[in-house]
Motif scaffolding. Structure first.
Motif, PDB file in Angstrom:
ATOM      1  N   THR A 193       0.841  -1.197   0.000  1.00 53.54           N
ATOM      2  CA  THR A 193       0.000   0.000   0.000  1.00 53.54           C
ATOM      3  C   THR A 193       0.874   1.244   0.000  1.00 53.54           C
ATOM      4  O   THR A 193       2.070   1.188   0.316  1.00 53.54           O
ATOM      5  CB  THR A 193      -0.932   0.063   1.228  1.00 53.54           C
ATOM      6  N   SER A 224      -8.366   2.329  -1.571  1.00 52.84           N
ATOM      7  CA  SER A 224      -8.681   1.336  -0.556  1.00 52.84           C
ATOM      8  C   SER A 224      -9.446   1.962   0.621  1.00 52.84           C
ATOM      9  O   SER A 224     -10.597   1.647   0.851  1.00 52.84           O
ATOM     10  CB  SER A 224      -7.406   0.660  -0.049  1.00 52.84           C
ATOM     11  N   TYR A 236      -3.922   3.711  -0.779  1.00 54.40           N
ATOM     12  CA  TYR A 236      -4.145   2.989  -2.030  1.00 54.40           C
ATOM     13  C   TYR A 236      -3.471   1.618  -1.991  1.00 54.40           C
ATOM     14  O   TYR A 236      -2.379   1.463  -1.443  1.00 54.40           O
ATOM     15  CB  TYR A 236      -3.559   3.769  -3.214  1.00 54.40           C
ATOM     16  N   THR A 237      -4.124   0.632  -2.593  1.00 52.47           N
ATOM     17  CA  THR A 237      -3.474  -0.647  -2.857  1.00 52.47           C
ATOM     18  C   THR A 237      -2.501  -0.443  -4.010  1.00 52.47           C
ATOM     19  O   THR A 237      -2.859   0.126  -5.037  1.00 52.47           O
ATOM     20  CB  THR A 237      -4.506  -1.714  -3.251  1.00 52.47           C
TER      21      THR A 237
END
Length: 257
Positions: A193, A224, A236-237
């Motif tokens: 991430t 995410s 964020y992924t």
């Protein structure tokens, strides 16, 4: 506390919305789909246990004519018969081309407690037709290092301040932070991430799964969650981290009859 960026709505076949919800891209600017042709809106009617059905919406990105990339928490409680409708090719949801879902897969190690491995794939029953307004996104093949100056864009569909559906695509720039700074501010980060933010706006409810893109075509992450500590910081992924998983599961998903 982590906050999922997903909204509940009435049927994705109508324009109504349940309850008080925020703009999906909070602030930001209206966009033409030609600038974000890889973006797909997902209307999900989630079939849960005990015949319970709950509708909500998420974002996704187009990998090819039959596959979409989104967040695992968009589908985490859904059974296989869940109905999925993808809208593509237009900045207004109701004017886009429609494709229906065939099947989906979540990361096998997805953890809904800490939102680890928050990534999923959706296979479409009716294939997408590519055009000037519909195209696939490119994916990085490896985990790339980030600096505090990397600029990217995230796009999603919005809700007006009055709570009515505008159904128009909006976007906002995001500045990707270094992992060191993310950990310093958020205390901890899951492997795979990264975080990003902007003074111009941020992803909010309903943007889960939306792609974060650089250079206009290269996806580096997907929305995410956000924390309650910093409203504008989105986690964020990292899609580069999961490139091998995406390739492997895409092949398996396409073999399901």
């Amino acid at each position: 506390m982590k906050v999922l960026i997903l909204i509940y709505a009435l049927s994705y076949l109508c324009n109504d919305v349940v309850g008080k919800i925020q703009q999906l891209i909070y602030y930001g600017d209206y966009a033409k789909i030609g600038k974000f042709p890889y973006t797909a809106h997902l209307g999900i009617l989630c079939y849960m246990e005990k015949k319970k059905k709950i509708p909500w919406i998420c974002g996704s990105s187009i990998l090819n004519q039959a596959l979409l990339l989104t967040a695992a928490h968009c589908l985490e409680t859904c059974r296989s018969e869940t109905e999925i409708v993808a809208s593509v090719g237009h900045e207004r949801i109701m004017k886009g081309g429609v494709s229906t879902g065939h099947s989906f897969v979540l990361h096998e190690n997805y953890d809904d407690e800490v939102l680890n491995h928050d990534i999923a794939l959706v296979r479409l029953k009716t294939h997408i037709r590519f055009s000037s307004n519909v195209s696939r996104v490119a994916l990085s093949k490896k985990l790339r290092p980030f600096t505090n100056k990397d600029k990217a864009l995230v796009a999603g569909w919005g809700i007006s301040e009055k709570g009515s559906v505008s159904a128009r695509l909006k976007y906002v720039p995001q500045y990707v932070w270094s992992q060191k700074l993310c950990i310093k501010l958020l205390d901890s980060m899951n492997p795979g991430t990264f975080c990003a933010s902007s003074d111009d706006g941020y992803a909010a409810e309903g943007d889960s799964g939306s792609g974060l893109v650089i250079h206009g075509y290269l996806q580096i992450g997907l929305v995410s969650y956000k924390t309650t500590l910093y409203q504008s910081i989105i986690v964020y992924t990292n899609t580069g981290f999961y490139n091998k998983w995406i390739m492997k599961e895409s092949k398996k998903l396409m073999c399901i009859k």
